[in-house]
Design a protein around this motif. Structure first.
Motif, PDB file in Angstrom:
ATOM      1  N   GLY A 146       0.822  -1.389   0.229  1.00 42.32           N
ATOM      2  CA  GLY A 146      -0.412  -0.013  -0.130  1.00 42.32           C
ATOM      3  C   GLY A 146       0.517   1.073   0.087  1.00 42.32           C
ATOM      4  O   GLY A 146       1.365   1.249  -0.093  1.00 42.32           O
ATOM      5  N   LEU A 147      -0.049   2.683  -0.312  1.00 39.76           N
ATOM      6  CA  LEU A 147       0.960   3.144  -1.142  1.00 39.76           C
ATOM      7  C   LEU A 147      -0.137   5.011  -0.168  1.00 39.76           C
ATOM      8  O   LEU A 147      -1.424   4.266  -0.762  1.00 39.76           O
ATOM      9  N   SER A 148       0.152   5.772   0.582  1.00 40.60           N
ATOM     10  CA  SER A 148      -1.090   6.982   0.799  1.00 40.60           C
ATOM     11  C   SER A 148      -0.368   8.262   0.346  1.00 40.60           C
ATOM     12  O   SER A 148       1.135   8.238   1.158  1.00 40.60           O
ATOM     13  N   LEU A 149      -1.170   8.825  -0.558  1.00 39.53           N
ATOM     14  CA  LEU A 149      -0.721  10.647   0.255  1.00 39.53           C
ATOM     15  C   LEU A 149      -1.347  11.400   0.098  1.00 39.53           C
ATOM     16  O   LEU A 149      -2.881  11.401   0.109  1.00 39.53           O
ATOM     17  N   SER A 150      -0.909  12.004   0.900  1.00 38.00           N
ATOM     18  CA  SER A 150      -1.945  13.732   1.048  1.00 38.00           C
ATOM     19  C   SER A 150      -1.618  14.089   0.436  1.00 38.00           C
ATOM     20  O   SER A 150      -0.768  15.198   0.177  1.00 38.00           O
ATOM     21  N   GLY A 151      -2.194  15.658   0.956  1.00 33.79           N
ATOM     22  CA  GLY A 151      -2.730  17.294  -0.058  1.00 33.79           C
ATOM     23  C   GLY A 151      -1.498  17.596   0.028  1.00 33.79           C
ATOM     24  O   GLY A 151      -0.490  17.307  -1.177  1.00 33.79           O
ATOM     25  N   ARG A 183      10.359  -2.324   3.237  1.00 31.93           N
ATOM     26  CA  ARG A 183       9.387  -0.963   2.652  1.00 31.93           C
ATOM     27  C   ARG A 183      10.611  -0.904   1.643  1.00 31.93           C
ATOM     28  O   ARG A 183      11.521  -0.714   1.282  1.00 31.93           O
ATOM     29  N   LEU A 184      10.318  -1.960   0.378  1.00 31.11           N
ATOM     30  CA  LEU A 184      10.971  -1.422  -1.212  1.00 31.11           C
ATOM     31  C   LEU A 184      11.345  -0.280  -1.116  1.00 31.11           C
ATOM     32  O   LEU A 184      10.977   1.216  -1.291  1.00 31.11           O
ATOM     33  N   ALA A 187       0.623   5.119  -8.077  1.00 30.41           N
ATOM     34  CA  ALA A 187       0.414   6.745  -7.626  1.00 30.41           C
ATOM     35  C   ALA A 187       2.068   7.019  -7.248  1.00 30.41           C
ATOM     36  O   ALA A 187       2.015   8.609  -7.375  1.00 30.41           O
ATOM     37  N   LEU A 188       2.770   6.672  -7.525  1.00 27.31           N
ATOM     38  CA  LEU A 188       3.889   7.278  -7.412  1.00 27.31           C
ATOM     39  C   LEU A 188       4.226   8.225  -8.719  1.00 27.31           C
ATOM     40  O   LEU A 188       5.433   8.790  -8.746  1.00 27.31           O
ATOM     41  N   ALA A 192       3.330  16.855  -3.725  1.00 25.77           N
ATOM     42  CA  ALA A 192       4.452  17.218  -3.932  1.00 25.77           C
ATOM     43  C   ALA A 192       5.654  16.958  -4.033  1.00 25.77           C
ATOM     44  O   ALA A 192       6.699  17.331  -4.883  1.00 25.77           O
ATOM     45  N   VAL A 193       6.184  16.033  -3.326  1.00 34.19           N
ATOM     46  CA  VAL A 193       6.915  15.175  -2.747  1.00 34.19           C
ATOM     47  C   VAL A 193       6.720  13.545  -2.440  1.00 34.19           C
ATOM     48  O   VAL A 193       6.720  13.725  -1.761  1.00 34.19           O
ATOM     49  N   VAL A 194       7.145  12.690  -3.612  1.00 35.17           N
ATOM     50  CA  VAL A 194       6.447  11.655  -3.815  1.00 35.17           C
ATOM     51  C   VAL A 194       7.404  11.273  -2.978  1.00 35.17           C
ATOM     52  O   VAL A 194       8.306  10.643  -3.762  1.00 35.17           O
ATOM     53  N   PRO A 195       7.436  10.132  -1.931  1.00 35.95           N
ATOM     54  CA  PRO A 195       8.063   8.994  -1.500  1.00 35.95           C
ATOM     55  C   PRO A 195       7.782   7.830  -2.120  1.00 35.95           C
ATOM     56  O   PRO A 195       7.624   7.356  -2.623  1.00 35.95           O
ATOM     57  N   LEU A 196       9.515   7.377  -2.480  1.00 33.74           N
ATOM     58  CA  LEU A 196       9.984   6.076  -3.090  1.00 33.74           C
ATOM     59  C   LEU A 196       9.969   4.950  -2.858  1.00 33.74           C
ATOM     60  O   LEU A 196      11.021   4.654  -2.905  1.00 33.74           O
ATOM     61  N   LYS A 197       9.600   4.717  -1.602  1.00 36.63           N
ATOM     62  CA  LYS A 197       9.479   3.668  -0.995  1.00 36.63           C
ATOM     63  C   LYS A 197       8.149   2.919  -1.165  1.00 36.63           C
ATOM     64  O   LYS A 197       7.744   3.841  -0.546  1.00 36.63           O
ATOM     65  N   VAL A 198       7.779   1.708  -0.666  1.00 33.42           N
ATOM     66  CA  VAL A 198       6.852   1.382  -1.017  1.00 33.42           C
ATOM     67  C   VAL A 198       6.273   0.139  -0.017  1.00 33.42           C
ATOM     68  O   VAL A 198       7.717  -1.209   0.071  1.00 33.42           O
ATOM     69  N   PRO A 199       5.530   0.886   0.635  1.00 31.90           N
ATOM     70  CA  PRO A 199       5.635  -0.568   1.738  1.00 31.90           C
ATOM     71  C   PRO A 199       4.884  -2.375   1.390  1.00 31.90           C
ATOM     72  O   PRO A 199       4.662  -2.420   0.668  1.00 31.90           O
ATOM     73  N   LEU A 200       6.210  -3.013   2.008  1.00 35.07           N
ATOM     74  CA  LEU A 200       5.381  -4.472   2.062  1.00 35.07           C
ATOM     75  C   LEU A 200       4.839  -5.269   3.191  1.00 35.07           C
ATOM     76  O   LEU A 200       6.032  -5.373   3.737  1.00 35.07           O
ATOM     77  N   GLN A 201       4.458  -6.400   2.982  1.00 36.92           N
ATOM     78  CA  GLN A 201       4.136  -7.609   4.323  1.00 36.92           C
ATOM     79  C   GLN A 201       3.492  -8.374   3.561  1.00 36.92           C
ATOM     80  O   GLN A 201       3.443  -8.313   2.457  1.00 36.92           O
TER      81      GLN A 201
END
Length: 140
Positions: A13-18, A93-94, A133-134, A22-31
């Motif tokens: 999953g990945l979530s972005l807020s308002g 976090r990939l 979404a990235l 502008a700065v998208v985190p380039l880490k993807v959580p994985l479980q």
């Protein structure tokens, strides 16, 4: 070598807020879940794992690969950058060791390949829509 037969990807999953747009985190959580040959979740251990992203379930070359630990690390000697399993589950976090580039998410679909220790890569799993979404962070 500890026997491992399955890694089930439990959540991506990945979530972005308002303001985060502008700065998208380039880490993807994985479980995921690691089970032994008897199908029992591994109680607690550390593993070397490699995660790879592919453009199809049968692609020969990965578009991105990340080993845990990076380089030639030894999880038994120094588990710092290895995958820690507790009660059968792990979370990573990939992009933590090998940077993800938003262009990787510009393809039609991506498949996740996981290799545990020196075993063969497990069957690939399709990524859901959240990591794509990235790519929106780089869109005009």
């Amino acid at each position: 070598m500890r026997a491992v037969i399955a890694v089930a990807i439990a959540a991506i999953g990945l979530s972005l807020s308002g303001s985060a747009m502008a700065v998208v985190p380039l880490k993807v959580p994985l479980q995921g879940v690691i089970r032994d040959n008897a199908g029992v979740p591994v109680a607690e251990d550390v593993f070397g794992m490699t995660f790879a992203l592919y453009e199809s379930p049968d692609a020969a070359e990965a578009v991105w690969t990340e080993p845990w630990p990076p380089g030639d690390g030894d999880c038994q000697a120094d588990p710092t950058d290895c995958v820690h399993v507790v009660s059968g589950t792990f979370q990573v976090r990939l992009g933590s060791h090998v940077a993800l580039d938003s262009s990787v998410f510009g393809v039609n679909e991506l498949w996740l390949g996981v290799t545990v220790e020196s075993d063969a890569e497990l069957p690939r799993r399709p990524l859901g829509s959240a990591p794509f979404a990235l790519h929106a962070g780089a869109a005009d």
